[in-house]
Design a protein around this motif. Sequence first.
Motif, PDB file in Angstrom:
ATOM      1  N   THR A  68       0.918  -1.279   0.023  1.00 47.40           N
ATOM      2  CA  THR A  68       0.015  -0.076  -0.036  1.00 47.40           C
ATOM      3  C   THR A  68       0.873   1.193  -0.083  1.00 47.40           C
ATOM      4  OG1 THR A  68      -0.059  -0.015   2.108  1.00 47.40           O
ATOM      5  CG2 THR A  68      -2.043  -0.993   1.163  1.00 47.40           C
ATOM      6  N   VAL A  92      -5.874   3.486  -0.021  1.00 52.37           N
ATOM      7  CA  VAL A  92      -5.015   2.499   0.734  1.00 52.37           C
ATOM      8  C   VAL A  92      -5.813   1.568   0.838  1.00 52.37           C
ATOM      9  CG1 VAL A  92      -3.913   1.607   2.724  1.00 52.37           C
ATOM     10  CG2 VAL A  92      -3.141   4.019   1.628  1.00 52.37           C
ATOM     11  N   LEU A  96      -5.199  -2.488  -0.861  1.00 53.18           N
ATOM     12  CA  LEU A  96      -4.966  -3.568   0.170  1.00 53.18           C
ATOM     13  C   LEU A  96      -6.197  -4.651  -0.166  1.00 53.18           C
ATOM     14  CD1 LEU A  96      -3.516  -4.613   2.702  1.00 53.18           C
ATOM     15  CD2 LEU A  96      -5.506  -3.463   4.101  1.00 53.18           C
ATOM     16  N   TYR A 122       5.561   4.229   3.153  1.00 54.81           N
ATOM     17  CA  TYR A 122       4.093   4.431   3.057  1.00 54.81           C
ATOM     18  C   TYR A 122       4.042   5.758   3.667  1.00 54.81           C
ATOM     19  CZ  TYR A 122       4.212   3.370   7.966  1.00 54.81           C
ATOM     20  OH  TYR A 122       4.537   3.225   9.336  1.00 54.81           O
ATOM     21  N   GLN A 128      -2.117  -0.122   6.605  1.00 59.05           N
ATOM     22  CA  GLN A 128      -1.170  -0.242   5.856  1.00 59.05           C
ATOM     23  C   GLN A 128      -0.863  -1.860   5.368  1.00 59.05           C
ATOM     24  OE1 GLN A 128       0.335   2.279   4.007  1.00 59.05           O
ATOM     25  NE2 GLN A 128      -0.562   3.598   5.607  1.00 59.05           N
TER      26      GLN A 128
END
Length: 199
Positions: A68, A92, A96, A122, A128
């Motif tokens: 991400t 994000v 993901l 990131y 994340q």
Amino acid sequence: PMPMTVEYFASADLSGEAQFSESRWANSLVWFQGQHTQGQFDVPGSVRASGRFTAEQAGAHKFYLGATGSARILVDGAELLAAGGPLESKDVMGVLKRGDADVAELVLAAGQEIEVTAEFRYTGARCQGLWYGIRTPDSPEAMLARAVEVAKAADAVFLIVGETSDNSVESKARPDTRLAPGQIALIEAVTAANPRTAV
């Protein structure tokens, strides 16, 4: 998966001392701000995962990587694969959930040991993710032949089948819920080799 040392940095460029370090066997890492305390994920930061891999057989090994954010895989310090890029926080979760990965091949000799490093940078978001791995050289035919030989020699077989990592991501649309053709072939071959098989 191989064991990896995962280091978490407060900087967005892996500089400075790691704020936290842990050993992980997983090759799909997901962090949610407020639930995971290894780092602060809603502001820019970075993660490094590193470990050693020994090739069991010679041939082309496929390294895959997704994230991400911006990520890369290094083998013995040289970049092999780069993936992703900076994301806005609103994007994000979509990246993901898709779980897409880039792939690069590297030919290794049997017994060759390499240092594998995955680096991840990131921007801030509520969650994340970093996923990576190595697929060794093998063919479906060779794997099926090994399964049949093991089944023939066994008193009984418990055969576990299901989704593969390539189709089990919740956001990937599938036209049906059938098992993959390769898994149907596995069931047929193993049950023919050993009638005492539970699927």
